[in-house]
Scaffold this active site. Sequence first.
Site, mmCIF file in Angstrom:
data_model
loop_
_atom_site.group_PDB
_atom_site.id
_atom_site.type_symbol
_atom_site.label_atom_id
_atom_site.label_comp_id
_atom_site.label_asym_id
_atom_site.label_seq_id
_atom_site.Cartn_x
_atom_site.Cartn_y
_atom_site.Cartn_z
ATOM 1 N N ARG A 173 0.827 -1.221 0.000
ATOM 2 C CA ARG A 173 0.000 0.000 0.000
ATOM 3 C C ARG A 173 0.859 1.268 0.000
ATOM 4 N NH1 ARG A 173 -4.001 -3.352 -1.380
ATOM 5 N NH2 ARG A 173 -4.452 -4.828 0.245
ATOM 6 N N ASN A 215 2.973 -7.044 8.265
ATOM 7 C CA ASN A 215 3.014 -8.439 7.815
ATOM 8 C C ASN A 215 4.498 -8.792 7.791
ATOM 9 O OD1 ASN A 215 0.246 -8.475 7.495
ATOM 10 N ND2 ASN A 215 0.349 -7.792 5.375
ATOM 11 N N LYS A 292 1.391 -7.733 14.726
ATOM 12 C CA LYS A 292 0.077 -8.059 14.148
ATOM 13 C C LYS A 292 -0.076 -9.569 14.272
ATOM 14 C CE LYS A 292 -2.243 -8.026 9.572
ATOM 15 N NZ LYS A 292 -2.183 -7.522 8.183
ATOM 16 N N GLU A 296 -5.619 -11.558 9.324
ATOM 17 C CA GLU A 296 -5.344 -11.669 7.891
ATOM 18 C C GLU A 296 -4.266 -12.696 7.585
ATOM 19 O OE1 GLU A 296 -4.651 -7.573 6.672
ATOM 20 O OE2 GLU A 296 -6.812 -7.286 6.417
ATOM 21 N N ARG A 329 -1.324 -4.738 17.751
ATOM 22 C CA ARG A 329 -2.406 -4.188 16.920
ATOM 23 C C ARG A 329 -3.772 -4.759 17.289
ATOM 24 N NH1 ARG A 329 -2.074 -4.385 11.246
ATOM 25 N NH2 ARG A 329 -2.516 -2.198 10.874
ATOM 26 N N LYS A 370 -6.993 1.036 15.034
ATOM 27 C CA LYS A 370 -7.321 1.862 13.865
ATOM 28 C C LYS A 370 -8.465 2.809 14.222
ATOM 29 C CE LYS A 370 -5.642 -1.222 10.250
ATOM 30 N NZ LYS A 370 -5.815 -1.805 8.908
ATOM 31 N N ASP A 375 -11.574 -0.500 8.388
ATOM 32 C CA ASP A 375 -10.223 -0.412 7.840
ATOM 33 C C ASP A 375 -10.045 0.846 6.991
ATOM 34 O OD1 ASP A 375 -7.680 -1.078 7.154
ATOM 35 O OD2 ASP A 375 -8.204 -2.635 5.702
ATOM 36 N N GLU A 397 -4.189 4.349 15.479
ATOM 37 C CA GLU A 397 -3.526 4.140 14.184
ATOM 38 C C GLU A 397 -4.322 4.880 13.112
ATOM 39 O OE1 GLU A 397 -2.327 0.096 13.211
ATOM 40 O OE2 GLU A 397 -2.728 0.462 11.096
ATOM 41 N N GLU A 403 -4.693 4.361 1.030
ATOM 42 C CA GLU A 403 -5.073 3.056 0.493
ATOM 43 C C GLU A 403 -6.485 3.043 -0.094
ATOM 44 O OE1 GLU A 403 -4.684 -0.098 3.311
ATOM 45 O OE2 GLU A 403 -5.771 -1.530 2.069
ATOM 46 N N GLU A 505 -15.688 11.393 -0.590
ATOM 47 C CA GLU A 505 -16.772 10.596 0.006
ATOM 48 C C GLU A 505 -18.001 10.641 -0.899
ATOM 49 O OE1 GLU A 505 -18.539 12.252 3.557
ATOM 50 O OE2 GLU A 505 -19.045 10.255 4.305
ATOM 51 N N TRP A 536 -14.764 -11.239 3.889
ATOM 52 C CA TRP A 536 -13.945 -10.119 4.370
ATOM 53 C C TRP A 536 -14.707 -9.124 5.245
ATOM 54 C CZ3 TRP A 536 -8.738 -10.002 4.129
ATOM 55 C CH2 TRP A 536 -8.137 -10.945 3.297
HETATM 56 C C1 GCV Z 1 -0.467 -4.569 6.069
HETATM 57 C C2 GCV Z 1 -5.621 -3.837 5.276
HETATM 58 C C3 GCV Z 1 -4.653 -3.667 4.149
HETATM 59 C C4 GCV Z 1 -3.467 -4.589 4.284
HETATM 60 C C5 GCV Z 1 -2.803 -4.313 5.628
HETATM 61 C C6 GCV Z 1 -3.831 -4.506 6.716
HETATM 62 C C7 GCV Z 1 -3.271 -4.151 8.072
HETATM 63 O O1 GCV Z 1 -6.220 -5.072 5.201
HETATM 64 O O2 GCV Z 1 -5.306 -3.866 2.939
HETATM 65 O O3 GCV Z 1 -2.589 -4.338 3.237
HETATM 66 O O4 GCV Z 1 -1.710 -5.171 5.806
HETATM 67 O O5 GCV Z 1 -4.937 -3.663 6.493
HETATM 68 O O6 GCV Z 1 -3.489 -3.025 8.490
HETATM 69 O O7 GCV Z 1 -2.625 -4.970 8.689
#
Ligand code: GCV
Length: 813
Positions: A173, A215, A292, A296, A329, A370, A375, A397, A403, A505, A536
């Site tokens: 991203r 990740n 994390k 995911e 996280r 977040k 997200d 966060e 993104e 928006e 998802w």
């Molecule tokens: C780094 C979303 C994003 C992912 C990201 C994830 C996160 O799903 O699309 O790219 O992964 O958030 O914040 O961990």
Amino acid sequence: MRTLLFLFSAALWLHGETGYDAWLRYAPVKLARPLPATIFAADDSKSLTAARDEVVRGVRGITALTLRIESSLPKEEAIVLGTMEQIRGLFPQSGWNQSLDPDAFWLRTLTSGGVRYTVVTGGSDRGVLYGAFALLRKIATGESVGALDEKQAPYAPIRWVNQWDNLDGSIERGYGGRSIFWEGGHARQDLSRVSDYGRMLASLGINGATIDNVNADKRLLSDEYIPQVARIAEAFRPWGVRIALSVDFGSPQSLGGLDTFDPLDPKVAAWWKQRADAVYAAIPDLAGFVLKADSEGRVGPSAYKRTHADAANVVSRALAPHHGVLLYRGFVYDHHMDWNNPKNDRARAAYDNFKPLDGQFNDNVIIQIKNGPIDFQVREPVSPLFDALEKTNEAMELQVTQEYMGQARHLVFLAPQWREVLDVVRRQNRKLRGFAGVVNVGLDDNWMGNNLSQANLYAYGRFTWNPALTSEAVVREWTLQTFGSDPRVVETIDAMQLGSWKTYENYTGPLGLQTLTDIVGNHYGVAVEASENNGWGQWHRADARGVGMDRTVATGAGYIGQYSTQVARTYENLQSCPDELLLFMHHVPYTYVLHSGKTVIQTIYDSHYEGARAAEAYVPQWQPLKGKIDDQRYAAVLAQLKYQAGQAQVWRDSVVSWFLKESGIPDVKGRAGHYPGRIEAESMTLDGYSPVDVKPWETASRGKAIACGQAKCSASTRFDGTAGWYDLRVQYFDQNNGISHFRTSINKQVVDEWDAADRIPTRKMDGSSSTRREISGIALRPGDQIMIEGTPNGGEPAGLDYIEILSPPAKAP
Ligand code: GCV
């Protein structure tokens, strides 16, 4: 007080600028009062030297005068830099009776021995550095620095950026180019960009940075990588930016060779301790780790039926002896949820996972939450977890990299969105321990892929220092420093920035629908149904009768019950739920009437037309700035805004067509489904081109486009309108797996040609690749032959959707 009248942009600004210097350009400003001629720093530590040199650099840029560096306190007017302790020693009589937090600073004008000094002091070297940048900001924005007495302390101790950089040099991203840290599996040899990034961060008071993707790559904790990490830390250090590492929870097994990564196994605890000790031996000022887990596809404590507190505590215990912190996280959810179960709801996940563990985390664990429960969508409510955790440290966060917000191809200034979130948290009397901003700068000249997007990093940093600042104040500072003080420039850019989130928006996802983008793909272009029928959980549940997620306690997923009683009551009740979050909280029929007095469906239509019109208006708003800012950034931003105007139209038409078809309810203003001046490519005379169905259907006009299956193709049509001047728009598809060439001619006279070579994240003809080329000022006569020729390249078939022939005043529908 700002003395805008005394500021003026010098002619030399008009040369090209890449945007590399961002807001630290130090362009000439006419000052009300001359600055001292000398500067003295109380010692030669790296940060104090950086602060001193920055002031010299800044003053040279702003005044064209070079400060004289003295090695002892000058007996003439001077700028003096030093920690509080050092300054007390230099000016013992001057009443330094207050202490400063380590990162706080104090700017003060004083007279000692009959000499006037401008003192920049701080609770530590880092505080002095922040003070130096604050002094320069004042000078650069036209504030008087003649009589200073100003103390500032940051709101929270943790003010970090997160970079989602991978060791191969890619960035998850990231929209500003490749990693400034990594390439080909190793730390870059040349880390000068890291140092320059550190300077930008320090100018905002940011004191920490992760340098790898959440990740995480387990290799980073290996003996091979620690020295490389140490080099990166070294490049940041003069700027007071401490690095942190994202770590992988499975590492004790995958890297350490243990037979487990169970957080309650003593071997695992010993492994984390031994690795933390090894990292700290090389980087004693490491800020900590980010983790994390169970999210995911990342492994986590659930593998052993352990809790997030078990996981966080084992890692944080290893950091504690080194005063490191663990940002754990809160972004934990199941991405394989059953779509058919109306009680399932991803928005519930953070609260459901962490609330039961409140109070079980070690002191040096901070839950990184977040801003919203999903997200980083264009509109979400504030995450209920902030208010719910009472005995646990929290950090917010935010996502600076855009993104879901147009990926730096669209102007979207996020400060107004963050302002709303911060206001809610303030009203809850929450004291955050810090902030983590996902920034993802890259090697591109302007760091972020777009000059105007730099304002998001600026705003993020300023808010972490002082979350009570207004968006207006922040953008004003940014524009003055980044583009100069010409009133037309300042007013235009500030207004564009401040309205841009609402505009985005409006054309991507109003009423709390969230960004209606390709959820399972690139998160960029429009794809209304991509969020549905999968696990998802970014569902909007639009069908033939209605739209929205029922998150009520009474009949829905119950998410609303995670808020405090009063907030929950507001959201639960249709009458009191704010329109902008209605479809996030409720499922309603399209005919439901909002507080505005309009139905939901008409509001969806109107918002998309309004948003696309506002995006279209950016171009004429920007054009008068030609000659008032440098040509290079003027042209780069203009090109970006033209592109955005075209993309906003793609969004408008796609979303409106989709809802029109699904609901069967016409637009009372008669716009939906009617496109004046539009000629579908598939209805033109085709030579070599063939009609194709575009997927998803709504991303091409009437669901169809044409693709070229041979070396070169053409599509032509006869103009049969009245003679006059027209603007011609060609809607084509620009994929990233080829560079097709297009040529437009009128009666064989070529009026434009171009390569489809933009950086667009798709290999298909879809809403992301659909791109507009506008050819203005074409004289057309009845009978004229308009021809578009396409030459495919690679996997890109020179796709065409339609052309539009518009007389200039009719452009904006
Ligand atoms: C780094 C979303 C994003 C992912 C990201 C994830 C996160 O799903 O699309 O790219 O992964 O958030 O914040 O961990």
